[in-house]
Enzyme design. Structure first.
Site, short mmCIF file in Angstrom:
data_model
loop_
_atom_site.label_atom_id
_atom_site.label_comp_id
_atom_site.label_asym_id
_atom_site.label_seq_id
_atom_site.Cartn_x
_atom_site.Cartn_y
_atom_site.Cartn_z
N GLY A 11 90.43 115.68 6.37
CA GLY A 11 91.15 114.41 6.48
C GLY A 11 90.55 113.36 5.57
CD GLN A 15 92.97 103.89 9.80
OE1 GLN A 15 92.68 102.72 9.63
NE2 GLN A 15 93.15 104.42 11.01
NE ARG A 98 90.10 107.59 22.14
CZ ARG A 98 89.63 106.71 23.03
NH1 ARG A 98 89.58 107.01 24.32
NH2 ARG A 98 89.22 105.52 22.64
CG ASN A 105 95.49 116.17 16.59
OD1 ASN A 105 96.33 116.29 15.70
ND2 ASN A 105 95.00 115.01 16.96
CG ASP A 159 83.25 106.12 23.08
OD1 ASP A 159 84.31 105.49 23.08
OD2 ASP A 159 83.17 107.32 22.75
NE ARG A 162 84.92 101.31 20.07
CZ ARG A 162 85.91 102.18 20.00
NH1 ARG A 162 86.09 103.08 20.97
NH2 ARG A 162 86.74 102.16 18.98
CG HIS A 187 86.18 109.59 22.29
ND1 HIS A 187 85.66 108.32 22.24
CD2 HIS A 187 87.22 109.60 21.40
CE1 HIS A 187 86.34 107.60 21.37
NE2 HIS A 187 87.29 108.35 20.85
#
Ligand code: NAD
Ligand code: LMR
Length: 325
Positions: A11, A15, A98, A105, A159, A162, A187
């Site tokens: 990928g 982004q 998710r 996926n 996480d 954060r 997650h």
């Protein structure tokens, strides 16, 4: 400069990939003295964009970048890979969980596991970022029978970061003074951000914040932070995710600094009431390229219940993806 280390990123035109490639090429993963070959993997429709990424990498004239391989063939992308970032996957949009990405996926990660098994270095360290990350790591690892499952992990470092940032802001200290934070489990929105063991500037976090906040708003803010970023940006976190991925892999390779620990989702071993046979986030210490779950923490009933809930969700995800393992 020593022989070139092979770093694969799937990928790579997305982004997160667009951040990761440049930071790694500039030496932020393995240090400036280490020569790197980037093996950038995309799907066919994104190959033109990937060529553009390769052109920009060339234009940076990085000292430590030996070569860029840009390919839509997994076999070529993973050939001889020492470090693998499995990022390529669909991100969620507003209103999704998710786990809604599981069906779409999961197939990506079963095939990638099989190709890693054949073509990567057998000791390669594999970090799964694409969501749902824990179950994708389980799928990839299950499809790579010749690789040690300990060489796979899923990312909960974002996480973790954060949670450290929220605690620092609440206590009015700099984030660098926060230690011993833990993210337990998945997650996902069931993850358990746990400050019960944390310290801020050497003092117990529990002595600095109200219990209601620690057990309420703190947890939900961290659990929902990915969704909050999506709501604000219209697209999911990228720079902070790439940063966390580099920190995760760097600490795994070079060790956790200063006696602290970090959060990584690794094969569950049943400790602290977690389920076995899933990838579960624990407090871990890394040394000499390996990790160990931190042992002997005293967890109260509140924490045990939170660990049970997030473990149940991982077992459900495993059941939903069982045909791919
Ligand atoms: P993105 O859509 O910007 O980029 C994904 C890229 O992957 C695209 O360029 C796409 O062409 C490529 N891709 C798709 N399938 C592929 C395949 N089979 N092989 C190789 N490449 C493939 O998405 P993004 O924002 O970079 O996010 C990537 C993933 O990371 C998403 O699943 C997202 O939810 C997840 N994520 C995880 C965390 C975490 O903390 N674990 C944080 C942020 C994002
Ligand atoms: C995050 O935590 O920011 C990522 O997993 C993206 C998302 O879907 O929330």
């Amino acid at each position: 400069m020593s022989a070139s280390t092979q770093v694969a990123i799937t990928g790579a035109a997305g982004q997160i990939g667009y951040q990761l490639a440049f930071r790694i090429a500039s030496g932020q993963l393995l240090g400036h003295g280490q020569s790197i070959t980037l093996r950038l993997v995309e799907i066919a429709p994104a190959m033109q964009a990937l060529e553009g990424v390769a052109m920009e990498l060339e234009d940076c004239a990085f000292d430590s970048l030996e070569e860029v391989v840009a390919t839509d063939r997994l076999e070529e992308g993973f050939r001889g890979a020492d470090y693998v970032f499995l990022v390529g996957a669909k991100p969620r949009g507003p209103g999704m969980e998710r786990s809604d990405l599981l069906t779409e996926n999961a197939r990506i990660f079963s095939r990638q596991g099989a190709v890693l098994n054949e073509h990567a270095d057998e000791h390669a360290k594999v970090l799964v970022v694409g969501n749902p990350a824990n179950t994708n790591a389980l799928i990839a690892s299950s499809n790579a029978p010749d690789m040690d499952p300990r060489n796979f992990s899923a990312m909960t470092r974002l996480d973790h970061n954060r949670a450290c940032a929220q605690l620092a802001a609440r206590t009015g200290h700099h984030v660098s003074t926060v230690r011993r934070m833990t993210i337990w489990g998945n997650h996902s929105a069931t993850q358990y951000p746990d400050l019960s063991q944390a310290t801020v500037d050497g003092k117990a976090a529990t002595s600095l914040v109200e219990s209601n906040w620690a057990r309420g708003e703190f947890i939900t803010t961290v659990q929902q932070r990915g969704a909050s970023v999506i709501k604000a940006r219209g697209t999911s976190s990228a720079a902070s995710a790439a940063n966390a991925a580099i920190e995760h892999m760097r600490d795994w390779a070079h060790g956790t600094p200063g006696g602290d620990w970090v959060s990584m989702a690794v094969p569950g071993d049943g400790s602290y009431g977690s389920p076995e046979g899933v990838f579960f986030s624990y407090p871990v210490r890394c040394e000499d390229g390996d990790w160990e779950i931190v042992r002997g923490l005293d967890l109260d009933e509140f924490s045990q219940e939170k660990i049970r809930i997030t473990g149940e969700e991982l077992l459900d995800e495993r059941a939903a993806a069982s045909d791919l393992m």
